[in-house]
Write a protein that holds these residues in place. Structure first.
Motif, PDB file in Angstrom:
ATOM      1  N   ARG A 126       0.838  -1.202   0.000  1.00 37.05           N
ATOM      2  CA  ARG A 126       0.000   0.000   0.000  1.00 37.05           C
ATOM      3  C   ARG A 126       0.875   1.255   0.000  1.00 37.05           C
ATOM      4  NH1 ARG A 126      -4.950  -1.722   3.559  1.00 37.05           N
ATOM      5  NH2 ARG A 126      -4.776  -3.982   3.494  1.00 37.05           N
ATOM      6  N   ALA A 127       1.958   1.202   0.792  1.00 40.21           N
ATOM      7  CA  ALA A 127       2.862   2.345   0.875  1.00 40.21           C
ATOM      8  C   ALA A 127       3.734   2.454  -0.374  1.00 40.21           C
ATOM      9  CB  ALA A 127       3.737   2.217   2.120  1.00 40.21           C
ATOM     10  N   TRP A 128       4.197   1.322  -0.891  1.00 45.17           N
ATOM     11  CA  TRP A 128       5.012   1.363  -2.110  1.00 45.17           C
ATOM     12  C   TRP A 128       4.222   2.003  -3.251  1.00 45.17           C
ATOM     13  CZ3 TRP A 128      10.116   0.195  -2.959  1.00 45.17           C
ATOM     14  CH2 TRP A 128      10.790  -0.454  -1.927  1.00 45.17           C
ATOM     15  N   GLU A 129       2.955   1.641  -3.409  1.00 43.42           N
ATOM     16  CA  GLU A 129       2.155   2.227  -4.484  1.00 43.42           C
ATOM     17  C   GLU A 129       1.919   3.713  -4.262  1.00 43.42           C
ATOM     18  OE1 GLU A 129      -0.129  -0.920  -6.988  1.00 43.42           O
ATOM     19  OE2 GLU A 129      -1.378  -0.234  -5.322  1.00 43.42           O
ATOM     20  N   LYS A 130       1.684   4.097  -3.031  1.00 41.31           N
ATOM     21  CA  LYS A 130       1.450   5.512  -2.743  1.00 41.31           C
ATOM     22  C   LYS A 130       2.693   6.355  -3.026  1.00 41.31           C
ATOM     23  CE  LYS A 130       0.003   8.710   0.901  1.00 41.31           C
ATOM     24  NZ  LYS A 130      -0.350   8.881   2.337  1.00 41.31           N
ATOM     25  N   SER A 131       3.873   5.800  -2.690  1.00 40.35           N
ATOM     26  CA  SER A 131       5.117   6.549  -2.867  1.00 40.35           C
ATOM     27  C   SER A 131       5.554   6.625  -4.320  1.00 40.35           C
ATOM     28  CB  SER A 131       6.235   5.915  -2.036  1.00 40.35           C
ATOM     29  OG  SER A 131       6.655   4.674  -2.609  1.00 40.35           O
ATOM     30  N   GLY A 132       5.067   5.697  -5.140  1.00 45.72           N
ATOM     31  CA  GLY A 132       5.494   5.649  -6.535  1.00 45.72           C
ATOM     32  C   GLY A 132       6.821   4.963  -6.747  1.00 45.72           C
ATOM     33  N   ALA A 133       7.445   4.467  -5.677  1.00 45.75           N
ATOM     34  CA  ALA A 133       8.728   3.781  -5.798  1.00 45.75           C
ATOM     35  C   ALA A 133       8.510   2.364  -6.333  1.00 45.75           C
ATOM     36  CB  ALA A 133       9.427   3.729  -4.441  1.00 45.75           C
ATOM     37  N   THR A 134       9.521   1.858  -7.012  1.00 44.96           N
ATOM     38  CA  THR A 134       9.447   0.516  -7.598  1.00 44.96           C
ATOM     39  C   THR A 134      10.257  -0.452  -6.747  1.00 44.96           C
ATOM     40  OG1 THR A 134       9.251   1.427  -9.819  1.00 44.96           O
ATOM     41  CG2 THR A 134       9.912  -0.882  -9.637  1.00 44.96           C
ATOM     42  N   PRO A 147     -10.963   0.929  -5.489  1.00 44.84           N
ATOM     43  CA  PRO A 147     -12.103   1.847  -5.650  1.00 44.84           C
ATOM     44  C   PRO A 147     -11.924   2.713  -6.889  1.00 44.84           C
ATOM     45  CG  PRO A 147     -10.625   2.623  -3.918  1.00 44.84           C
ATOM     46  CD  PRO A 147     -10.105   1.289  -4.341  1.00 44.84           C
ATOM     47  N   ALA A 148     -13.001   2.865  -7.661  1.00 42.30           N
ATOM     48  CA  ALA A 148     -12.928   3.691  -8.868  1.00 42.30           C
ATOM     49  C   ALA A 148     -12.663   5.151  -8.517  1.00 42.30           C
ATOM     50  CB  ALA A 148     -14.217   3.559  -9.673  1.00 42.30           C
ATOM     51  N   ALA A 149     -13.271   5.596  -7.449  1.00 45.65           N
ATOM     52  CA  ALA A 149     -13.031   6.944  -6.925  1.00 45.65           C
ATOM     53  C   ALA A 149     -13.076   6.830  -5.412  1.00 45.65           C
ATOM     54  CB  ALA A 149     -14.083   7.925  -7.429  1.00 45.65           C
ATOM     55  N   ASP A 150     -12.237   7.609  -4.750  1.00 48.05           N
ATOM     56  CA  ASP A 150     -12.152   7.399  -3.306  1.00 48.05           C
ATOM     57  C   ASP A 150     -12.078   8.710  -2.556  1.00 48.05           C
ATOM     58  OD1 ASP A 150     -11.907   5.621  -1.039  1.00 48.05           O
ATOM     59  OD2 ASP A 150      -9.868   6.383  -0.865  1.00 48.05           O
ATOM     60  N   THR A 151     -12.946   8.842  -1.576  1.00 49.76           N
ATOM     61  CA  THR A 151     -12.904   9.990  -0.674  1.00 49.76           C
ATOM     62  C   THR A 151     -12.649   9.547   0.760  1.00 49.76           C
ATOM     63  OG1 THR A 151     -15.304   9.863  -0.373  1.00 49.76           O
ATOM     64  CG2 THR A 151     -14.474  11.320  -2.128  1.00 49.76           C
ATOM     65  N   ALA A 152     -12.343   8.235   0.917  1.00 51.81           N
ATOM     66  CA  ALA A 152     -12.195   7.682   2.264  1.00 51.81           C
ATOM     67  C   ALA A 152     -10.739   7.503   2.670  1.00 51.81           C
ATOM     68  CB  ALA A 152     -12.923   6.329   2.345  1.00 51.81           C
ATOM     69  N   GLY A 153      -9.821   8.020   1.875  1.00 54.42           N
ATOM     70  CA  GLY A 153      -8.412   7.931   2.238  1.00 54.42           C
ATOM     71  C   GLY A 153      -7.850   6.530   2.205  1.00 54.42           C
ATOM     72  N   ARG A 154      -8.378   5.706   1.306  1.00 53.64           N
ATOM     73  CA  ARG A 154      -7.951   4.307   1.240  1.00 53.64           C
ATOM     74  C   ARG A 154      -6.771   4.129   0.291  1.00 53.64           C
ATOM     75  NH1 ARG A 154     -13.699   1.532   0.059  1.00 53.64           N
ATOM     76  NH2 ARG A 154     -13.875   3.434  -1.200  1.00 53.64           N
ATOM     77  N   PRO A 155      -6.071   2.974   0.384  1.00 56.56           N
ATOM     78  CA  PRO A 155      -5.011   2.683  -0.583  1.00 56.56           C
ATOM     79  C   PRO A 155      -5.564   2.550  -1.991  1.00 56.56           C
ATOM     80  CG  PRO A 155      -4.858   1.247   1.346  1.00 56.56           C
ATOM     81  CD  PRO A 155      -6.165   1.965   1.434  1.00 56.56           C
ATOM     82  N   ALA A 156      -4.673   2.493  -2.973  1.00 58.44           N
ATOM     83  CA  ALA A 156      -5.097   2.355  -4.365  1.00 58.44           C
ATOM     84  C   ALA A 156      -5.808   1.027  -4.568  1.00 58.44           C
ATOM     85  CB  ALA A 156      -3.896   2.460  -5.291  1.00 58.44           C
ATOM     86  N   ARG A 157      -5.399  -0.007  -3.850  1.00 50.03           N
ATOM     87  CA  ARG A 157      -6.037  -1.323  -3.911  1.00 50.03           C
ATOM     88  C   ARG A 157      -5.545  -2.150  -2.735  1.00 50.03           C
ATOM     89  NH1 ARG A 157      -2.963  -3.173  -9.493  1.00 50.03           N
ATOM     90  NH2 ARG A 157      -1.203  -1.777  -9.164  1.00 50.03           N
ATOM     91  N   TRP A 158      -6.244  -3.236  -2.491  1.00 48.71           N
ATOM     92  CA  TRP A 158      -5.875  -4.094  -1.380  1.00 48.71           C
ATOM     93  C   TRP A 158      -6.313  -5.528  -1.663  1.00 48.71           C
ATOM     94  CZ3 TRP A 158      -9.140   0.078  -1.178  1.00 48.71           C
ATOM     95  CH2 TRP A 158     -10.508  -0.188  -1.075  1.00 48.71           C
ATOM     96  N   LEU A 159      -5.613  -6.465  -1.045  1.00 42.81           N
ATOM     97  CA  LEU A 159      -5.921  -7.883  -1.227  1.00 42.81           C
ATOM     98  C   LEU A 159      -7.251  -8.197  -0.555  1.00 42.81           C
ATOM     99  CD1 LEU A 159      -4.842 -10.691  -2.201  1.00 42.81           C
ATOM    100  CD2 LEU A 159      -3.958 -10.980   0.129  1.00 42.81           C
ATOM    101  N   ALA A 160      -8.171  -8.835  -1.318  1.00 48.96           N
ATOM    102  CA  ALA A 160      -9.486  -9.187  -0.781  1.00 48.96           C
ATOM    103  C   ALA A 160      -9.739 -10.683  -0.781  1.00 48.96           C
ATOM    104  CB  ALA A 160     -10.582  -8.495  -1.591  1.00 48.96           C
TER     105      ALA A 160
END
Length: 819
Positions: free
Chosen positions: A690-698, A746-759
């Motif tokens: 979740r943090a790696w995606e938010k930071s943009g780091a690879t 989420p297609a659009a998010d106002t809840a401060g969630r990660p870009a995606r998560w394991l479900a």
């Protein structure tokens, strides 16, 4: 809070037995039952037909009450390896073999599993936890707990909660906002309580938001017991309980170890002084008696498990888990084909200290002593034709002294102050760690004035050998009757009680020795009995280090061996000074000159395979220069046999990454060191992928990544609000296993969630050309967040993209879902 209501007649009958037993106990007996009588046990109470409850460390084996290699145990792969299988059913089978081991050793409760998260890659004990993801952690932990308890043995899910690093772990105050606390750190515990009904929880050393966990009334009484309905017992981490009133009112049932604890006589006195209500003590006693009833040590109560599962072959299961856990993260083509699996007619140069001296488990309280260890050298020697394998050290990462082991034959002699012998036991290694039952039969620890390790040592190499010691008290070292050192180490008033377990040994002498010439060894130790220590025992170490050869010379030898072989297999590893309980990691680099070794070998042989023997991520700066990279974790006692299976193609490497691998510089969350006693979790919800995606780091290798020996096509994805159906086809030439991973974005998010998560996820197997359809349930929690102002879970509707993926970065199919 009252425990959850019994659900079966057997549960109700056990509750009746518990109440009858409780009614027969006076205050002193009740208070005594809640305090350890020694390192690992609670006292028996014959007046109610209660036997002594025995606990033991795990999580990859059952050590029992004796911390000695003279009492061997099955050693399964590390928890990170088990999580890398992405297979809760396999975790359940692992739990069953551990229950079998526990029963063999007379153990009623296993102090495992560890379900804390990999918040920062610097966490020194991450090999003992599963993953950076709370859902994967909860699923594997659920399987494990179910398996252990299938065998009639209790579990203690630990360390409740936010015990995600080792630095200042006794005192740190982890500042965690309510939302990440609920959505990340509490989530695995909640899932396991709901889905596996564990019989125990262990509370951690640390504080959370100002309150130490052994006194955290809100998290234990209101959340764990109240909201979740947990009805098991709550035991402290060892020496974590600090306050009689605070602990009992905070929901702590048992204070370990004994006999000096904040419970026992201190608790009875607090009740008589009016500081604590006896009804509060009664509730804790009920929880302990319920546990005793469940494991079958309370008269008049039928144990939960009457008919035991079938016997499990522990060695075979250890080998299966290891090969299923190996993660192949790189496998490049050479001469038109991937380098792995190896061709049967190829010669192999095996390189690396860890190939000969395998590191199969992590350090600290997770340590067990297997009856045998199959190193990579052993496994490949047995599997390859004679003459096909060569071996050389290459580079030795072990620059420090470690407990005397290979080549030593030792026994420990206990003596009284007048020199008379009290007892003798074998000492399979130079590490003595005795608590109660560990001592020679009939020898009380208080009577022991000295312990002498006596025996022989046969060096396997010539040169300057270094000897040392670890522990408090006087040490006198002699070789072949010649005294080499006489030193005393004193105990400071603020000394960490675990220093004698985890600190570095001190050098005592250096001696020139000849290979294969046996010498006599003696280490005389005058025991330092520590006043007011909560632990009664004897702990010290005879340490040793082989001669240190020139690193450039060793690497040059490896290069020549690699150049002469068709394939070079380099095994690189961490050491106990890098990954262990008691400290965090300074960096993620491989110790010693191992990176230089890999670069040199890869330059000499393009068919270089690197096996990474570590429990958690390390940096791999040469990863694009080698043909293949295989992560073996700490692979347990059968690791070398499993490695041969996978390298030679008898089995597929089945693992997927349960945690992101990357460099420390790029890692978005790294801080583990408190400031002014506090460690703020400022990253909130964003840890791991979740943090790696938010930071943009690879990262080097993303969460969920792993290659097999066949190929897969994702053919279709259908979704509903409660499940997804995925069809995949094996398009390769071998039978294989795929882990289908389902992520929610989420297609659009106002809840401060990660870009995606394991479900959700599931494993599938298929023959070449075969297609398989699988259904993956979508838990309601995948679409909920913790609403901090409301103090409750809130469903977040809207449009989501469901992604069927091979890893967090390898999405194969998507489908829209509106809920």
């Amino acid at each position: 809070m009252a425990p959850s209501a019994p659900t079966t007649q057997a549960d109700r009958d056990r509750e009746i037995a518990v109440e009858a037993a409780l009614g027969k106990l006076d205050l002193d007996a009740k208070a005594r039952l809640l305090a350890g009588q020694d390192m690992w046990t609670l006292p028996e109470l014959p007046e109610i037909g209660l036997k002594s409850l025995v606990m033991s460390d795990g999580p990859i084996g059952v050590r029992g009450v004796r911390w000695t290699a003279d009492d061997p145990s099955i050693a399964l792969p590390s928890p990170t390896a088990l999580a890398a299988t992405w297979d809760p059913a396999l975790a359940r089978r692992a739990g069953r073999v551990l229950a079998q081991e526990a029963r063999r050793k007379g153990v009623h409760v296993l102090l495992a599993p560890t379900v804390n998260l990999h918040r920062s890659p610097r966490g020194g004990r991450h090999f003992e936890a599963y993953s950076e993801d709370p859902y994967l952690t909860g699923e594997i932990g659920t399987g494990y707990v179910r398996g252990v308890q299938d065998g009639g043995v209790g579990t203690t899910v630990k360390h409740f909660v936010a015990n995600d690093a080792e630095t200042d772990r006794f005192t740190v105050d982890n500042k965690v906002a309510p939302r990440p606390l609920r959505e990340l750190y509490l989530a695995p515990f909640e899932a396991i309580v709901k889905n596996a009904h564990p019989w125990g929880i262990m509370t951690a050393y640390n504080k959370v938001n100002g309150t130490t966990m052994t006194e955290h009334r809100y998290l234990v009484n209101e959340v764990l017991r109240g909201e979740w309905g947990f009805d098991g017992y709550n035991v402290s981490d060892w020496m974590a309980a600090r306050s009689t009133k605070g602990a009992i009112e905070g929901g702590l049932d048992v204070a370990m170890p004994g006999p000096r604890t904040v419970y026992g006589p201190a608790l009875a006195a607090a009740v008589r002084a009016g500081e604590v209500e006896e009804s509060t003590v009664d509730e804790a006693v009920r929880n302990v008696l319920r546990l005793a009833a469940r494991v079958g040590i309370l008269d008049g109560a039928e144990p939960v498990v009457g008919e035991l599962p079938e016997t499990v072959d522990g060695q075979a299961l250890a080998r299966e888990i290891a090969r299923r856990a190996f993660v192949l993260v790189r496998n490049e083509a050479r001469d038109g084909e991937p380098v792995l699996p190896l061709k049967a007619d190829r010669t192999v140069a095996l390189i690396g200290t860890a190939a000969r001296d395998a590191r199969v488990l992590g350090g600290g309280s997770a340590t067990v002593f297997p009856e045998r260890v199959v190193a990579p050298l052993d496994g490949l020697t047995a599997a390859l034709p004679e003459g096909a394998l060569s071996y050389c050290v290459g580079a030795d990462p072990n620059s420090e002294l470690t407990a005397a082991d290979g080549g030593f034959t030792l026994r420990a002699v206990c003596r009284a102050a007048d020199g008379s012998e009290l007892g003798t036991v074998n000492a399979p290694s130079g590490h003595i760690q005795w608590f109660g039952a560990d001592l020679p039969q009939g020898v009380p620890a208080a009577a022991v004035h000295s312990v002498e390790l006596i025996g022989t040592f046969t060096p396997r190499v010539s040169g300057e050998h270094t000897f040392g010691t670890r522990g408090y008290g006087r040490f006198r070292l002699s070789l072949d009757g010649r005294e080499l050192s006489d030193t005393t180490y004193t105990v400071g008033p603020d000394s960490d009680p675990f220093d004698t377990f985890f600190s570095l040994p001190s050098e005592a002498a250096r001696v020139e020795l000849e290979a294969d010439r046996t010498i006599e060894v003696s280490l005389y130790h005058e025991v330092a009995h520590l006043e007011n220590s909560p632990i009664e025992g004897i702990s010290f170490t005879l340490a040793h280090r082989e001669p240190q050869r020139d690193a450039d010379e060793l690497i040059a030898e490896a290069v020549e061996a690699a150049r002469a072989a068709d394939t070079a297999v380099v095994v690189v590893a961490t050491t106990e000074l890098v990954e262990s309980e008691g400290f965090d990691r300074r960096d993620l680099a491989l110790p010693g000159r191992q990176d230089d070794l890999v670069r040199a070998v890869a330059a000499a042989n393009p068919n270089t395979v690197v096996v990474v023997n570590s429990g958690s991520p390390v940096e791999l700066p040469w990863r694009d220069d080698v043909a293949a990279v295989l992560l073996s974790w700490f692979p347990g006692q059968e690791g070398g046999a499993a490695l041969a299976d996978v390298l030679l193609g008898a089995a597929e490497p089945g693992g997927r990454l349960p945690t992101t691998w990357g460099t420390l510089d790029a890692a978005p969350v790294t801080e583990v060191t408190p400031s002014d006693g506090e460690l703020p979790y400022t990253e909130g919800l964003f840890i791991g992928y979740r943090a790696w995606e938010k930071s943009g780091a690879t990262p080097s290798y993303p969460f969920g990544h792993g290659l097999g020996y066949t190929d897969w096509e994702y053919e279709s994805l259908e979704v509903t609000p409660t499940a997804a159906t995925v069809r995949v086809r094996n398009t390769g030439t071998r039978h294989g296993r795929e882990v289908v991973q389902l992520y929610v974005a989420p297609a659009a998010d106002t809840a401060g969630r990660p870009a995606r998560w394991l479900a959700g996820f599931t494993g599938v197997e298929a023959a070449p050309g075969e297609s398989v359809e699988v259904r993956i349930e979508l838990p309601p929690r995948a679409f909920e967040i913790w609403d901090e102002p409301a103090g409750s879970w809130t469903h977040v509707g809207g449009t989501y993209e469901l992604q069927a993926s091979r890893s967090i970065t390898d999405t194969r199919l998507t489908a829209a879902l509106t809920i």
